[in-house]
Enzyme design. Sequence first.
Site, PDB file in Angstrom:
ATOM      1  N   TYR A   1       0.831  -1.211   0.000  1.00 52.67           N
ATOM      2  CA  TYR A   1       0.000   0.000   0.000  1.00 52.67           C
ATOM      3  C   TYR A   1       0.864   1.259   0.000  1.00 52.67           C
ATOM      4  O   TYR A   1       0.435   2.318   0.461  1.00 52.67           O
ATOM      5  CB  TYR A   1      -0.921  -0.007   1.227  1.00 52.67           C
ATOM      6  CG  TYR A   1      -1.973  -1.081   1.149  1.00 52.67           C
ATOM      7  CD1 TYR A   1      -3.178  -0.865   0.498  1.00 52.67           C
ATOM      8  CD2 TYR A   1      -1.742  -2.337   1.698  1.00 52.67           C
ATOM      9  CE1 TYR A   1      -4.138  -1.858   0.408  1.00 52.67           C
ATOM     10  CE2 TYR A   1      -2.693  -3.346   1.615  1.00 52.67           C
ATOM     11  CZ  TYR A   1      -3.885  -3.101   0.970  1.00 52.67           C
ATOM     12  OH  TYR A   1      -4.835  -4.094   0.869  1.00 52.67           O
ATOM     13  N   SER A   2       2.049   1.163  -0.565  1.00 54.98           N
ATOM     14  CA  SER A   2       3.025   2.245  -0.482  1.00 54.98           C
ATOM     15  C   SER A   2       2.608   3.487  -1.269  1.00 54.98           C
ATOM     16  O   SER A   2       2.422   3.438  -2.493  1.00 54.98           O
ATOM     17  CB  SER A   2       4.378   1.753  -1.004  1.00 54.98           C
ATOM     18  OG  SER A   2       5.277   2.812  -1.166  1.00 54.98           O
ATOM     19  N   ASN A   3       2.509   4.622  -0.570  1.00 58.85           N
ATOM     20  CA  ASN A   3       2.313   5.904  -1.247  1.00 58.85           C
ATOM     21  C   ASN A   3       3.500   6.226  -2.147  1.00 58.85           C
ATOM     22  O   ASN A   3       3.338   6.823  -3.221  1.00 58.85           O
ATOM     23  CB  ASN A   3       2.164   7.026  -0.212  1.00 58.85           C
ATOM     24  CG  ASN A   3       0.966   6.847   0.688  1.00 58.85           C
ATOM     25  OD1 ASN A   3      -0.083   6.405   0.251  1.00 58.85           O
ATOM     26  ND2 ASN A   3       1.121   7.201   1.952  1.00 58.85           N
ATOM     27  N   HIS A   4       4.682   5.845  -1.695  1.00 59.58           N
ATOM     28  CA  HIS A   4       5.894   6.136  -2.457  1.00 59.58           C
ATOM     29  C   HIS A   4       5.901   5.395  -3.791  1.00 59.58           C
ATOM     30  O   HIS A   4       6.279   5.967  -4.824  1.00 59.58           O
ATOM     31  CB  HIS A   4       7.115   5.750  -1.627  1.00 59.58           C
ATOM     32  CG  HIS A   4       8.407   5.791  -2.371  1.00 59.58           C
ATOM     33  ND1 HIS A   4       8.966   6.958  -2.835  1.00 59.58           N
ATOM     34  CD2 HIS A   4       9.251   4.791  -2.749  1.00 59.58           C
ATOM     35  CE1 HIS A   4      10.094   6.685  -3.464  1.00 59.58           C
ATOM     36  NE2 HIS A   4      10.283   5.380  -3.427  1.00 59.58           N
ATOM     37  N   LEU A   5       5.489   4.135  -3.802  1.00 60.41           N
ATOM     38  CA  LEU A   5       5.413   3.408  -5.071  1.00 60.41           C
ATOM     39  C   LEU A   5       4.445   4.082  -6.027  1.00 60.41           C
ATOM     40  O   LEU A   5       4.732   4.234  -7.224  1.00 60.41           O
ATOM     41  CB  LEU A   5       4.990   1.957  -4.831  1.00 60.41           C
ATOM     42  CG  LEU A   5       6.016   0.994  -4.229  1.00 60.41           C
ATOM     43  CD1 LEU A   5       5.426  -0.406  -4.129  1.00 60.41           C
ATOM     44  CD2 LEU A   5       7.312   0.976  -5.020  1.00 60.41           C
TER      45      LEU A   5
END
Length: 300
Positions: A69-73
């Site tokens: 659930y990475s915002n960065h990805l």
Amino acid sequence: MTSPGPLSPRLPSPLHEVRDARFERHGLRLLLKRDDLIHPLLIGNKWRKLVPNIAAARGRALVTFGGAYSNHLRATAAAGRLLGLPTTGVVRGHELAGRPLNPSLARCAADGMRLHFIDRSTYRRKSEPEVLAGILRAAGAEDAYVVPEGGSNTEAVRGCRALGTELRGRADVVAVACGTGGTLAGLAAGLAAGQRALGVPVLKGGFLEADVQALQERAFGARSGTWSLDDRFHCGGYARTTPELGAFAQDFEQRHGLAVERLYVAKLLFGLAALAEEDAFARGTTIAAVVTGRPFPDPA
């Protein structure tokens, strides 16, 4: 900081005062630094961290790391689509391979990011040179520019220093939620003498003090600015929430008309309200809370 056209930001990000009795009854002013409004897809500290790394990549493909659930990805995938750069996301959790993608990873894939799943043990060792080289080979990204998990490296920390510069003279305490610590490291370095930065970790473990100092030493040569951490408000760890946190976030939304992102921003605001109740800040203190993100998917 300059950036390519599709990544053109709204800077400085807006700074709004909110009237909230939980702070006012202790003689405190609360400001919201709306970094979530910098860019529609590279939100908040993701823009501040990624743009310097994209400049350093000089047109090379990007490879980076994150959880399911990475915002960065998502931000890296969006930047790749906007700029026409190939991106690869190395995702923690080999068991996710072959399963239907969750909405967050589906957004990454829709933006053209190749997803490469690895087991959690290997993921934990990804900073070891030999392990990293093996991951890049397996992902077919040996020639790519590596952006670390969360985007936190020397380029990112220097980019986040501008956040502190924008807040010079505007608040006594500037608070930010912390994942990998890069935003806090840069923010604290940019503040003026007499201001202090407060980090609210969203992961448990108590390891960020050393990480933030190491990031500052690599970026600036020494510890920089006045900063501290309060790790009591992670609610059990990353992506963990509690009914109390949910109720607080919903109440804050209703009071102030702000959609509150739960994994970072809610924990920051919840922590600040708790600290106010503890009289941790002297009366007359102005607190600026950095809003680093917004809920995903975006509320209608």
